[in-house]
Design a protein around this motif. Structure first.
Motif, PDB file in Angstrom:
ATOM      1  N   ASN A 176      -0.154 -34.805  20.692  1.00  0.00           N
ATOM      2  CA  ASN A 176      -0.350 -34.397  22.086  1.00  0.00           C
ATOM      3  C   ASN A 176      -1.776 -33.896  22.318  1.00  0.00           C
ATOM      4  O   ASN A 176      -2.324 -34.051  23.410  1.00  0.00           O
ATOM      5  CB  ASN A 176       0.653 -33.306  22.464  1.00  0.00           C
ATOM      6  CG  ASN A 176       2.065 -33.828  22.581  1.00  0.00           C
ATOM      7  OD1 ASN A 176       2.276 -35.023  22.786  1.00  0.00           O
ATOM      8  ND2 ASN A 176       3.044 -32.962  22.446  1.00  0.00           N
ATOM      9  N   ALA A 177      -2.356 -33.289  21.281  1.00  0.00           N
ATOM     10  CA  ALA A 177      -3.715 -32.765  21.390  1.00  0.00           C
ATOM     11  C   ALA A 177      -4.757 -33.824  21.036  1.00  0.00           C
ATOM     12  O   ALA A 177      -5.942 -33.497  20.949  1.00  0.00           O
ATOM     13  CB  ALA A 177      -3.875 -31.554  20.477  1.00  0.00           C
ATOM     14  N   LYS A 178      -4.338 -35.054  20.818  1.00  0.00           N
ATOM     15  CA  LYS A 178      -5.231 -36.174  20.498  1.00  0.00           C
ATOM     16  C   LYS A 178      -5.979 -35.959  19.187  1.00  0.00           C
ATOM     17  O   LYS A 178      -7.107 -36.406  19.017  1.00  0.00           O
ATOM     18  CB  LYS A 178      -6.203 -36.439  21.650  1.00  0.00           C
ATOM     19  CG  LYS A 178      -5.527 -36.862  22.938  1.00  0.00           C
ATOM     20  CD  LYS A 178      -6.498 -36.994  24.088  1.00  0.00           C
ATOM     21  CE  LYS A 178      -7.491 -38.096  23.852  1.00  0.00           C
ATOM     22  NZ  LYS A 178      -8.352 -38.323  25.034  1.00  0.00           N
ATOM     23  N   VAL A 179      -5.340 -35.252  18.244  1.00  0.00           N
ATOM     24  CA  VAL A 179      -5.903 -35.105  16.901  1.00  0.00           C
ATOM     25  C   VAL A 179      -5.450 -36.309  16.065  1.00  0.00           C
ATOM     26  O   VAL A 179      -4.250 -36.544  15.936  1.00  0.00           O
ATOM     27  CB  VAL A 179      -5.425 -33.796  16.240  1.00  0.00           C
ATOM     28  CG1 VAL A 179      -5.920 -33.713  14.798  1.00  0.00           C
ATOM     29  CG2 VAL A 179      -5.894 -32.592  17.051  1.00  0.00           C
ATOM     30  N   ILE A 238       6.798 -40.301  15.484  1.00  0.00           N
ATOM     31  CA  ILE A 238       5.881 -39.273  16.002  1.00  0.00           C
ATOM     32  C   ILE A 238       5.551 -39.564  17.466  1.00  0.00           C
ATOM     33  O   ILE A 238       5.563 -38.666  18.317  1.00  0.00           O
ATOM     34  CB  ILE A 238       4.591 -39.236  15.151  1.00  0.00           C
ATOM     35  CG1 ILE A 238       4.920 -38.856  13.699  1.00  0.00           C
ATOM     36  CG2 ILE A 238       3.595 -38.241  15.740  1.00  0.00           C
ATOM     37  CD1 ILE A 238       3.767 -39.088  12.739  1.00  0.00           C
ATOM     38  N   HIS A 239       5.259 -40.840  17.762  1.00  0.00           N
ATOM     39  CA  HIS A 239       4.958 -41.222  19.149  1.00  0.00           C
ATOM     40  C   HIS A 239       6.141 -40.942  20.056  1.00  0.00           C
ATOM     41  O   HIS A 239       5.969 -40.449  21.179  1.00  0.00           O
ATOM     42  CB  HIS A 239       4.598 -42.712  19.186  1.00  0.00           C
ATOM     43  CG  HIS A 239       4.516 -43.286  20.561  1.00  0.00           C
ATOM     44  ND1 HIS A 239       3.422 -43.131  21.388  1.00  0.00           N
ATOM     45  CD2 HIS A 239       5.409 -44.016  21.280  1.00  0.00           C
ATOM     46  CE1 HIS A 239       3.638 -43.734  22.533  1.00  0.00           C
ATOM     47  NE2 HIS A 239       4.843 -44.275  22.499  1.00  0.00           N
ATOM     48  N   ALA A 240       7.340 -41.261  19.578  1.00  0.00           N
ATOM     49  CA  ALA A 240       8.546 -41.107  20.409  1.00  0.00           C
ATOM     50  C   ALA A 240       8.848 -39.650  20.721  1.00  0.00           C
ATOM     51  O   ALA A 240       9.524 -39.352  21.702  1.00  0.00           O
ATOM     52  CB  ALA A 240       9.753 -41.746  19.715  1.00  0.00           C
ATOM     53  N   ARG A 241       8.360 -38.737  19.905  1.00  0.00           N
ATOM     54  CA  ARG A 241       8.582 -37.313  20.148  1.00  0.00           C
ATOM     55  C   ARG A 241       7.483 -36.682  20.990  1.00  0.00           C
ATOM     56  O   ARG A 241       7.624 -35.538  21.436  1.00  0.00           O
ATOM     57  CB  ARG A 241       8.681 -36.565  18.815  1.00  0.00           C
ATOM     58  CG  ARG A 241       9.914 -36.891  17.992  1.00  0.00           C
ATOM     59  CD  ARG A 241       9.835 -36.190  16.646  1.00  0.00           C
ATOM     60  NE  ARG A 241       9.768 -34.749  16.802  1.00  0.00           N
ATOM     61  CZ  ARG A 241      10.808 -33.920  16.662  1.00  0.00           C
ATOM     62  NH1 ARG A 241      11.996 -34.406  16.379  1.00  0.00           N
ATOM     63  NH2 ARG A 241      10.662 -32.623  16.808  1.00  0.00           N
ATOM     64  N   SER A 242       6.389 -37.395  21.208  1.00  0.00           N
ATOM     65  CA  SER A 242       5.240 -36.817  21.903  1.00  0.00           C
ATOM     66  C   SER A 242       5.357 -36.979  23.414  1.00  0.00           C
ATOM     67  O   SER A 242       6.270 -37.641  23.924  1.00  0.00           O
ATOM     68  CB  SER A 242       3.955 -37.497  21.418  1.00  0.00           C
ATOM     69  OG  SER A 242       3.838 -38.798  21.962  1.00  0.00           O
ATOM     70  N   ARG A 243       4.394 -36.404  24.134  1.00  0.00           N
ATOM     71  CA  ARG A 243       4.370 -36.551  25.585  1.00  0.00           C
ATOM     72  C   ARG A 243       4.009 -37.971  25.991  1.00  0.00           C
ATOM     73  O   ARG A 243       4.161 -38.325  27.157  1.00  0.00           O
ATOM     74  CB  ARG A 243       3.353 -35.560  26.184  1.00  0.00           C
ATOM     75  CG  ARG A 243       3.817 -34.121  26.172  1.00  0.00           C
ATOM     76  CD  ARG A 243       3.024 -33.287  27.159  1.00  0.00           C
ATOM     77  NE  ARG A 243       1.625 -33.202  26.808  1.00  0.00           N
ATOM     78  CZ  ARG A 243       1.079 -32.183  26.152  1.00  0.00           C
ATOM     79  NH1 ARG A 243       1.828 -31.186  25.755  1.00  0.00           N
ATOM     80  NH2 ARG A 243      -0.207 -32.185  25.893  1.00  0.00           N
ATOM     81  N   ASP A 264      -7.817 -43.407  27.179  1.00  0.00           N
ATOM     82  CA  ASP A 264      -7.175 -42.160  26.763  1.00  0.00           C
ATOM     83  C   ASP A 264      -6.119 -42.527  25.735  1.00  0.00           C
ATOM     84  O   ASP A 264      -5.024 -42.978  26.085  1.00  0.00           O
ATOM     85  CB  ASP A 264      -6.552 -41.468  27.986  1.00  0.00           C
ATOM     86  CG  ASP A 264      -5.701 -40.277  27.586  1.00  0.00           C
ATOM     87  OD1 ASP A 264      -4.777 -39.927  28.349  1.00  0.00           O
ATOM     88  OD2 ASP A 264      -5.934 -39.712  26.504  1.00  0.00           O
ATOM     89  N   ILE A 265      -6.440 -42.368  24.462  1.00  0.00           N
ATOM     90  CA  ILE A 265      -5.512 -42.774  23.410  1.00  0.00           C
ATOM     91  C   ILE A 265      -5.388 -41.682  22.363  1.00  0.00           C
ATOM     92  O   ILE A 265      -6.303 -40.889  22.147  1.00  0.00           O
ATOM     93  CB  ILE A 265      -5.954 -44.086  22.706  1.00  0.00           C
ATOM     94  CG1 ILE A 265      -7.348 -43.924  22.096  1.00  0.00           C
ATOM     95  CG2 ILE A 265      -5.906 -45.258  23.650  1.00  0.00           C
ATOM     96  CD1 ILE A 265      -7.780 -45.104  21.241  1.00  0.00           C
ATOM     97  N   SER A 266      -4.227 -41.633  21.735  1.00  0.00           N
ATOM     98  CA  SER A 266      -4.046 -40.882  20.503  1.00  0.00           C
ATOM     99  C   SER A 266      -3.981 -41.899  19.376  1.00  0.00           C
ATOM    100  O   SER A 266      -3.445 -43.005  19.558  1.00  0.00           O
ATOM    101  CB  SER A 266      -2.763 -40.049  20.549  1.00  0.00           C
ATOM    102  OG  SER A 266      -2.928 -38.928  21.398  1.00  0.00           O
TER     103      SER A 266
END
Length: 633
Positions: A338-341, A360-365, A453-455
């Motif tokens: 979520n913090a783009k780290v 991990i993606h499925a749990r994020s915003r 805007d990507i993680s």
């Protein structure tokens, strides 16, 4: 039943039907504005605009609507923007989620309250496009002085409410122009296109909601198929109707229906035609005689093809093994994403790096945004650059005429997963570093970069620190990527192998639409095996066994032969699984298996044949042989 498909439909003649009672509806709205809301038409209303944080929260809660509606809004703006129209998408309470305006009119529309976060409900604005559409749950045209407040007399609105699969109001699509621009032809066009776009958005939401079922898209005319279908019907393999589009649902009422009650065709006929001719419309008739119809049947999206945006099933939540608590590990990684780290996953081939990246993606915003994966080792070095960064037309010989959007741009708003990052060429590592540092991507042949805007989640089985020492991997990129490093142990070293085996088995059974158990002997063999191919090998072994298993329990003989040959003799007693109908001791007979399948599928022969993996003709022959009678529906 005769009138079921014999009414006018949204996006076609509905506009003409809605217009005659518009004056009466507007009069009722004005009375509500005066007596119920007690608004002063001449006074300037106190503008209600959400704060940035409130708007962000509202958008988060309406992600399903935005995901389906934004492409439609963009398309509608392309059609109407040059005619001087501003497009609004609001939630079910009238709060503006999205605005599309262009040219010199942007400031003019904004000063008129047409901006993100502004509220256009009737209690706040009186008679207006959005508010009255919400109050009446019907499309509306409000022109100039038909607005209740004098301050809104300078605009003209065409507003269409949109409804979800449960018939709930989701929001409103609104096209607004300044009154001197809203000529009669332009206003009629805006109204019809807004109706059409709203119907397409509703269709997209319906198709997504019922994606696990068969869906019939029904039309009266075969031409112009890509326009919105007249009606949508979701049904299961036994023919039970589980959902219908809003207007058809109103005509169907609350009683239970079967697809044969609506279309004069058996469920087997519809499904067989869809399997044999995917994407091809089928000419059918409405049950009860309602003339010719055309139905395009969409197959279910099985669990194996679920979008990466779908949250992980509960049984595989614990997927990040390690010394600490796996659930807390997931929460930590979710916060980092979520913090783009950037997150770096290390592990052997087949240890589940991409699968864990999806979790991990499925749990994020970003769960409802794209998850774009690219395997840097599987693409030729000469193509990685164009795959990642995209290219403009004419960028090189053989380039597509319209260019190509790269994977990084496709992941805008979501997550980019770079598998086997250690195999990325050094030259491209420099370009990737710029993307991470500046949030910009420059396509091949382009002269201006695009902001993204990507993680980022990366994965590799290589020792990147050793590659840095050998000059094979950029040191600055390495230290940017390894801010959060997770090591995935091989399957043979995990302490939750039994739990994982059961989870993967349950998942593969669900994908195969089968309800099976696993014999203790099979589970023992799976536990002692060393799994050099890790989770990928485990999944393939279980997938094979589930596919060939003829009964309700996976036995030793159902496992792949090469797997059985490598398991120690102390576990492998080479027991031969009895086939259905063999009459072996302890095994169900063929008639018992058939009866069980029929009961599971509510005596639907078509669904039972698919469950058993045999053709309908074979199943009917076996029914006759065993004297099993299927009760009439």
């Amino acid at each position: 039943m005769h009138s079921l498909f014999n009414t006018t439909h949204r996006g076609h003649d509905m506009a003409a039907v809605a217009l005659p009672n518009m004056a009466e509806r507007l009069a009722r709205s004005r009375r509500r504005s005066t007596h119920e809301y007690r608004l002063d038409a001449g006074a300037r209303s106190t503008e209600q605009v959400l704060s940035r944080s409130e708007l962000s929260q509202l958008k988060d809660s309406n992600e399903h609507l935005l995901r389906a509606a934004v492409p439609g809004i963009d398309w509608l703006h392309q059609q109407l923007g040059d005619l001087g129209y501003c497009l609004l998408l609001t939630d079910f309470g009238g709060a503006t989620l999205e605005v599309r305006a262009s040219g010199q009119r942007v400031d003019q529309f904004s000063s008129a309250g047409l901006r993100e976060g502004a509220c256009w409900s009737e209690p706040n604005q009186g008679t207006c496009g959005v508010g009255t559409a919400i109050a009446d749950k019907a499309p509306v045209l409000v022109h100039g002085d038909q607005h209740y407040l004098l301050q809104n007399h300078s605009i003209s609105c065409a507003a269409v409410p949109m409804f979800g699969p449960a018939q709930q109001l989701l929001g409103v699509l609104n096209a607004t122009a300044c009154t001197h621009d809203a000529q009669k032809f332009g206003q009629a066009l805006a109204y019809r296109l807004t109706l059409q776009t709203a119907a397409r958005i509703e269709q997209s939401i319906f198709m997504s909601h019922y994606s696990e079922y068969w869906i019939a898209r029904v039309k009266r005319q075969l031409d112009d198929w890509e326009a919105e279908p007249d009606d949508l019907i979701a049904f299961d393999e036994c023919g039970r109707v589980v959902g219908a589009s809003w207007r058809l649902k109103q005509r169907l009422g609350q009683q239970e229906w079967r697809i044969e009650d609506i279309l004069d065709c058996s469920v087997e006929g519809l499904i067989d035609f869809a399997c044999a001719h995917p994407g091809t419309p089928l000419r059918v008739a409405a049950s009860g005689g309602d003339g010719a119809l055309f139905a395009q049947i969409n197959a279910p999206r099985r669990a194996a093809r679920r979008s990466s945006a779908t949250p992980a099933p509960p049984e595989v939540k614990r997927t990040i093994p390690g010394a600490g608590d796996a659930t807390e590990d997931l929460r930590r990684l979710e916060r980092l994403l979520n913090a783009k780290v950037p997150i770096l996953l290390l592990g052997e081939t087949g240890s589940g790096k991409e699968f864990n990246a999806k979790i991990i993606h499925a749990r994020s915003r970003r769960r409802d945004q794209p998850f774009i994966a690219i395997n840097c080792a599987a693409i030729p070095e000469t193509l990685i650059e164009s795959e990642l960064f995209g290219y403009r037309e004419g960028a090189f010989t053989g380039a597509r005429a319209k260019g190509c959007v790269g994977k990084i741009a496709q992941a805008d708003g979501g997550t980019l997963f770079l598998d086997e990052i250690g195999d990325m060429p050094l030259a491209l590592q420099t370009r990737l570093l710029r993307v991470l540092a500046e949030g910009e991507v420059l396509a091949l042949g382009a002269d201006k970069p695009r902001t993204v805007d990507i993680s980022v989640i990366c994965a590799t089985h290589r020792d990147l620190s050793a590659m840095v020492r050998d000059g094979l991997f950029r040191e600055d990129l390495y230290y940017r990527l390894n801010a959060a490093t997770v090591r995935l142990p091989p399957l043979r070293e995990r302490d939750d192998v039994a739990e994982l085996i059961r989870s993967v088995f349950a998942e593969e059974c669900k994908i195969a639409s089968r309800s099976l158990s696993m014999s203790p002997h099979v589970e023992d063999g799976l536990l002692v095996y060393q799994w050099p191919g890790n989770i990928r090998e485990l999944r393939n072994v279980l997938r094979y066994a589930i596919a060939v298993c003829p009964s309700e329990e996976v036995g030793w003989a159902d496992l792949p032969e090469n797997f059985r040959a490598q398991v120690p003799e102390t576990v492998n007693d080479r027991r031969r699984a009895h086939l259905p109908g063999s009459g072996g001791s302890g095994q169900p007979s063929e008639s018992d298996i058939i009866l069980s399948a029929l009961k599971r599928t509510q005596w639907c022969v078509s669904a039972a044949s698919r469950f058993l993996g045999v053709s309908r003709s074979t199943l009917y022959r076996r029914l006759n042989e065993h004297g099993i009678e299927v009760p009439p529906k």
